[in-house]
Motif scaffolding. Structure first.
Motif, mmCIF file in Angstrom:
data_model
loop_
_atom_site.group_PDB
_atom_site.id
_atom_site.type_symbol
_atom_site.label_atom_id
_atom_site.label_comp_id
_atom_site.label_asym_id
_atom_site.label_seq_id
_atom_site.Cartn_x
_atom_site.Cartn_y
_atom_site.Cartn_z
ATOM 1 N N PRO A 174 17.599 13.835 58.500
ATOM 2 C CA PRO A 174 16.769 12.474 57.354
ATOM 3 C C PRO A 174 15.808 12.804 57.054
ATOM 4 N N ARG A 175 15.255 12.375 55.820
ATOM 5 C CA ARG A 175 13.839 12.130 55.380
ATOM 6 C C ARG A 175 13.101 11.084 55.959
ATOM 7 N N PRO A 176 12.427 11.464 57.112
ATOM 8 C CA PRO A 176 11.454 10.033 57.849
ATOM 9 C C PRO A 176 10.537 9.297 56.995
ATOM 10 N N ASP A 177 10.093 10.410 55.190
ATOM 11 C CA ASP A 177 8.694 10.155 54.734
ATOM 12 C C ASP A 177 9.302 9.068 53.659
ATOM 13 N N ILE A 178 10.881 9.392 53.284
ATOM 14 C CA ILE A 178 11.288 8.952 51.945
ATOM 15 C C ILE A 178 11.728 7.453 51.907
ATOM 16 N N THR A 179 13.021 7.959 53.377
ATOM 17 C CA THR A 179 13.607 6.800 53.836
ATOM 18 C C THR A 179 13.265 5.435 54.746
ATOM 19 N N PRO A 180 11.626 5.586 54.817
ATOM 20 C CA PRO A 180 11.576 3.737 54.589
ATOM 21 C C PRO A 180 10.900 3.479 53.227
ATOM 22 N N ALA A 191 13.035 -1.142 49.828
ATOM 23 C CA ALA A 191 13.670 -1.930 48.050
ATOM 24 C C ALA A 191 15.479 -1.914 48.228
ATOM 25 N N LEU A 192 16.010 -1.245 49.262
ATOM 26 C CA LEU A 192 17.631 -1.660 49.565
ATOM 27 C C LEU A 192 17.544 -3.121 49.728
ATOM 28 N N PRO A 193 19.180 -3.647 49.232
ATOM 29 C CA PRO A 193 19.223 -4.640 49.687
ATOM 30 C C PRO A 193 19.545 -4.847 51.034
ATOM 31 N N ALA A 194 19.512 -6.394 51.895
ATOM 32 C CA ALA A 194 19.592 -5.964 53.038
ATOM 33 C C ALA A 194 21.746 -4.835 53.826
ATOM 34 N N VAL A 229 3.530 9.863 49.404
ATOM 35 C CA VAL A 229 4.625 8.708 50.065
ATOM 36 C C VAL A 229 2.827 6.867 49.993
ATOM 37 N N GLU A 230 3.035 6.243 50.067
ATOM 38 C CA GLU A 230 1.734 4.966 50.376
ATOM 39 C C GLU A 230 0.733 5.757 50.309
ATOM 40 N N ALA A 231 1.107 5.598 51.237
ATOM 41 C CA ALA A 231 -0.902 6.433 51.825
ATOM 42 C C ALA A 231 -0.846 7.813 51.207
ATOM 43 N N HIS A 232 -0.023 8.574 50.383
ATOM 44 C CA HIS A 232 -1.182 8.659 49.515
ATOM 45 C C HIS A 232 -1.434 8.528 48.135
ATOM 46 N N ARG A 233 -0.346 7.433 47.638
ATOM 47 C CA ARG A 233 -1.209 6.626 46.439
ATOM 48 C C ARG A 233 -2.396 5.938 46.682
ATOM 49 N N ARG A 234 -2.362 4.656 48.426
ATOM 50 C CA ARG A 234 -2.722 4.418 47.661
ATOM 51 C C ARG A 234 -4.727 5.419 48.589
ATOM 52 N N ALA A 235 -4.841 6.659 48.526
ATOM 53 C CA ALA A 235 -5.490 7.417 48.523
ATOM 54 C C ALA A 235 -5.144 8.303 47.384
ATOM 55 N N ALA A 236 -5.050 8.343 46.586
ATOM 56 C CA ALA A 236 -5.047 8.467 44.536
ATOM 57 C C ALA A 236 -5.792 7.138 43.953
ATOM 58 N N VAL A 237 -5.291 5.993 44.655
ATOM 59 C CA VAL A 237 -6.049 5.094 43.615
ATOM 60 C C VAL A 237 -7.318 4.975 44.115
ATOM 61 N N GLU A 238 -8.141 4.694 45.298
ATOM 62 C CA GLU A 238 -9.579 4.318 46.178
ATOM 63 C C GLU A 238 -10.053 6.046 44.778
ATOM 64 N N LEU A 284 -7.308 4.493 39.454
ATOM 65 C CA LEU A 284 -6.539 4.491 37.636
ATOM 66 C C LEU A 284 -4.985 4.428 38.920
ATOM 67 N N PRO A 285 -4.150 3.464 38.187
ATOM 68 C CA PRO A 285 -3.000 3.106 38.472
ATOM 69 C C PRO A 285 -2.218 4.357 38.703
ATOM 70 N N VAL A 286 -1.924 4.304 39.993
ATOM 71 C CA VAL A 286 -0.580 5.475 39.935
ATOM 72 C C VAL A 286 0.747 5.411 40.553
ATOM 73 N N VAL A 287 1.621 5.778 39.596
ATOM 74 C CA VAL A 287 2.975 5.922 39.544
ATOM 75 C C VAL A 287 3.409 6.641 40.887
ATOM 76 N N LEU A 288 4.313 5.999 41.782
ATOM 77 C CA LEU A 288 4.712 6.889 43.294
ATOM 78 C C LEU A 288 6.545 6.878 43.297
ATOM 79 N N SER A 289 6.191 8.788 42.478
ATOM 80 C CA SER A 289 7.926 8.551 42.198
ATOM 81 C C SER A 289 9.346 7.743 43.077
ATOM 82 N N ASN A 290 8.824 8.226 44.482
ATOM 83 C CA ASN A 290 10.422 7.762 45.445
ATOM 84 C C ASN A 290 9.598 6.234 45.078
ATOM 85 N N ALA A 291 8.960 5.294 44.953
ATOM 86 C CA ALA A 291 9.385 4.001 44.994
ATOM 87 C C ALA A 291 10.171 3.548 43.817
ATOM 88 N N LEU A 292 9.121 3.951 42.481
ATOM 89 C CA LEU A 292 10.402 3.470 41.108
ATOM 90 C C LEU A 292 11.549 4.094 41.109
#
Length: 234
Positions: A22-28, A33-36, A203-212, A216-224
């Motif tokens: 499994p991918r511990p970076d992507i699966t969380p 986002a998935l239904p319980a 991941v979210e840490a990369h998005r936060r770094a890019a925003v800070e 600019l608005p940042v689209v995180l592909s896996n979250a979308l």
């Protein structure tokens, strides 16, 4: 299974990474986002292979398209895209045979001609570019890719954008979040008005770094992709 039973049966989500599962970076991100209670099966193109076997079967060829992904030990590996595409099709059918009703590819690379007989196939490369184009409108989009070899192909991939994208390189697998911040600043200075992190490994840490770094608005592909996939699993 009759139609009524099929409609009420629990849906099983299969995910397929081009690396090892499994991918511990992507699966969380996906699970949030998935239904319980969503049931998942995770698989990878490189599952069960040693680094030596990976090098023998998937070594990039000079001048040919390259992909990058993550191994179970956390290291990254460059892969020949055509070789990955061949195994990807086989692994997709295996997930379908295991009863997956939806199968999500954990890669934003373009793969043409993939298809499943029964399961619903979700391909990020068919989601991220048109969604980014709709969000950007007439604005200039900047794209951060993990490999320099991939920058040239982004113009074709994001052809739906009103303006050709501008690109910078930063790998999500380097362990250096500041690389993404540097790329984000560079894109803002080059005129970007919105950023796209075009790899499922960001991941979210990369998005936060890019925003800070860029403001600019940042689209995180896996979250979308995760949020849209969740709509199919509800």
């Amino acid at each position: 299974m009759n139609q009524e039973a099929s409609a009420t049966a629990p849906r099983l989500l299969g995910t397929l990474t081009i690396g090892q599962a499994p991918r511990p970076d992507i699966t969380p991100i996906l699970e949030s986002a998935l239904p319980a209670g969503t049931r998942c099966v995770h698989a990878g193109v490189l599952d069960g292979l040693s680094k030596e076997q990976i090098a023998q079967r998937y070594v990039p060829r000079p001048g040919e398209p390259v992909l990058v992904s993550r191994l179970l030990d956390g290291s990254s590996v460059k892969l020949d895209k055509a070789a990955v595409r061949e195994t990807l099709a086989l692994k997709l059918r295996e997930l379908e045979d295991q009863g997956c009703t939806v199968v999500l590819i954990l890669c934003t690379g373009e793969f043409h001609g993939l298809d499943l007989q029964r399961a619903w196939l979700v391909e990020p490369d068919r989601i991220v570019p048109p969604a980014a184009a709709a969000l950007a409108g007439e604005r200039q989009a900047g794209v951060i890719v993990p490999l320099a070899e991939q920058a040239a192909s982004e113009i074709g991939k994001f052809a739906a954008l009103s303006r050709p994208p501008i690109c910078e390189v930063a790998s999500p697998y380097s362990g250096e979040v500041q690389d993404v911040a540097r790329a984000a600043r560079a894109l803002r200075e080059r005129g970007a008005q919105m950023l796209i992190l075009d790899c499922m490994g960001f991941v979210e840490a990369h998005r936060r770094a890019a925003v800070e770094a860029s403001g600019l608005p940042v689209v995180l592909s896996n979250a979308l992709v995760a949020k849209l996939t969740a709509e199919l699993m509800s």
